[in-house]
Motif scaffolding. Sequence first.
Motif, short mmCIF file in Angstrom:
data_model
loop_
_atom_site.label_atom_id
_atom_site.label_comp_id
_atom_site.label_asym_id
_atom_site.label_seq_id
_atom_site.Cartn_x
_atom_site.Cartn_y
_atom_site.Cartn_z
N LEU A 266 -44.72 16.24 37.84
CA LEU A 266 -43.76 17.13 37.19
C LEU A 266 -42.48 17.13 38.02
N THR A 267 -41.33 16.89 37.37
CA THR A 267 -40.05 16.94 38.08
C THR A 267 -39.28 18.17 37.62
N LEU A 268 -38.54 18.76 38.54
CA LEU A 268 -37.83 20.00 38.26
C LEU A 268 -36.34 19.87 38.54
N ASP A 269 -35.51 20.24 37.56
CA ASP A 269 -34.07 20.30 37.79
C ASP A 269 -33.72 21.49 38.67
N ASP A 270 -34.56 22.50 38.61
CA ASP A 270 -34.36 23.74 39.35
C ASP A 270 -35.75 24.20 39.82
N PRO A 271 -35.94 24.46 41.11
CA PRO A 271 -37.29 24.81 41.60
C PRO A 271 -37.72 26.23 41.30
N LEU A 272 -37.04 26.93 40.39
CA LEU A 272 -37.35 28.33 40.12
C LEU A 272 -38.81 28.55 39.75
N ILE A 273 -39.34 27.70 38.84
CA ILE A 273 -40.73 27.85 38.42
C ILE A 273 -41.67 27.75 39.61
N ALA A 274 -41.41 26.79 40.48
CA ALA A 274 -42.26 26.61 41.66
C ALA A 274 -42.17 27.82 42.58
N TYR A 275 -40.98 28.36 42.76
CA TYR A 275 -40.80 29.55 43.59
C TYR A 275 -41.57 30.73 43.01
N GLU A 276 -41.43 30.93 41.71
CA GLU A 276 -42.05 32.09 41.05
C GLU A 276 -43.57 32.05 41.14
N LEU A 277 -44.14 30.85 41.06
CA LEU A 277 -45.60 30.71 41.04
C LEU A 277 -46.16 30.27 42.39
N ASN A 278 -45.29 30.21 43.40
CA ASN A 278 -45.70 29.84 44.76
C ASN A 278 -46.41 28.49 44.78
N ILE A 279 -45.82 27.52 44.08
CA ILE A 279 -46.36 26.17 44.02
C ILE A 279 -45.58 25.28 44.99
N ASP A 280 -46.29 24.50 45.78
CA ASP A 280 -45.62 23.57 46.70
C ASP A 280 -44.90 22.47 45.92
N PHE A 281 -43.68 22.18 46.32
CA PHE A 281 -42.92 21.11 45.67
C PHE A 281 -42.29 20.22 46.74
N THR A 282 -41.94 19.02 46.33
CA THR A 282 -41.35 18.04 47.25
C THR A 282 -39.89 17.78 46.86
N PRO A 283 -38.93 18.19 47.69
CA PRO A 283 -37.52 17.90 47.40
C PRO A 283 -37.26 16.40 47.54
N ILE A 284 -36.51 15.84 46.60
CA ILE A 284 -36.15 14.42 46.69
C ILE A 284 -34.64 14.23 46.75
N ALA A 285 -33.87 15.29 46.47
CA ALA A 285 -32.41 15.18 46.50
C ALA A 285 -31.80 16.57 46.39
N TYR A 286 -30.52 16.65 46.70
CA TYR A 286 -29.75 17.88 46.47
C TYR A 286 -28.72 17.62 45.38
N ASP A 287 -28.37 18.68 44.67
CA ASP A 287 -27.33 18.60 43.66
C ASP A 287 -26.59 19.94 43.64
N TYR A 288 -25.49 20.02 42.93
CA TYR A 288 -24.78 21.29 42.75
C TYR A 288 -24.10 21.25 41.39
N LEU A 289 -23.52 22.37 40.99
CA LEU A 289 -22.91 22.47 39.67
C LEU A 289 -21.39 22.42 39.75
N VAL A 290 -20.80 21.78 38.76
CA VAL A 290 -19.34 21.74 38.65
C VAL A 290 -18.93 22.41 37.34
N LEU A 291 -17.73 22.96 37.34
CA LEU A 291 -17.20 23.61 36.15
C LEU A 291 -16.57 22.57 35.23
N ILE A 292 -17.04 22.55 33.98
CA ILE A 292 -16.47 21.68 32.96
C ILE A 292 -15.73 22.57 31.97
N SER A 293 -14.48 22.23 31.69
CA SER A 293 -13.65 23.07 30.83
C SER A 293 -13.10 22.29 29.65
N SER A 294 -12.75 23.02 28.61
CA SER A 294 -12.07 22.43 27.46
C SER A 294 -10.77 21.79 27.90
#
Length: 288
Positions: free
Chosen positions: A141-169
């Motif tokens: 199972l791959t996660l865009d956001d580890p929230l589910i893993a945090y909420e259920l206390n499931i161990d996960f393996t980070p493979i990369a970091y990302d961040y969000l950018v603002l996209i505008s009209s």
Amino acid sequence: MKFKSNGLISLEIDGKIYDHKLFESLESLAKTRSQRQSAKELNISHTVFNRRLLKAEEKLGIKITKKVGNGTLLTEEGIDLLNEFRKYQIQIQKTSNINIAGGHISSGLLESIHHPFNINVYSSSDKDAFELAKRGAVDILTLDDPLIAYELNIDFTPIAYDYLVLISSPKAEEIKSINDLEGLEFVNVEGSAQRLAWNSLKHYDIDYQLKTTVNSQFDAFKLVKKSENLHSFLNASYFKGNEILKFDTRHVISLIKVNEDKPQVDEYIEFLLNDGQKLIENQGFTLI
């Protein structure tokens, strides 16, 4: 309802056969939220598409879609039906392959890099992918956001970091500071890491409005670019934009090993954490 797989192209439900065309339609509708757009995507008329849904509802005795504004959404029963088909579709893949399900960003990353493994990748929201994982339909199972893993206390393996950018009209005024976000209208992407952006705006006491919700970041990007004044926060690995919340929205792209009995799974994860890191970086992600 009783489900039974009849192979790749059909599913038996309570003794009645539903072929792949129905599930192609549901899969498309889950993304587009528009019957007309889905009909165009499947290269059929809107009338044929609508009749296909109505015929299935008549046979099933339940509503699988519902009208919301100018669009059409899947009901809970419709989502359950689609997930059952996804489950069987993945399970009938060759057992030697590694079956992967995950968010659009993380699964897209794994599909884009070259490696010596045989994988089958299913892309969805983190929530839908997690449901498939709970049923034992996938190996990873791959996660865009580890929230589910945090909420259920499931161990996960980070493979990369990302961040969000603002996209505008294209017609929107330039955003130079946090305060310039006051009162703006945004496109929300269901099941994405955008919660980090919304939490940040609340932290900075910025008033904003979620104007509409879509299923994928790519749909959000197209909607924003065609609009007069919409905005959205999308992953920097796939989109170029304003980095105004870069440090507030940094998060890990991660995976969870579901199948403990397939040796290839451990080998694949080991590859991603070592030789695969440079390939991941080349796709626009930050190394762990």
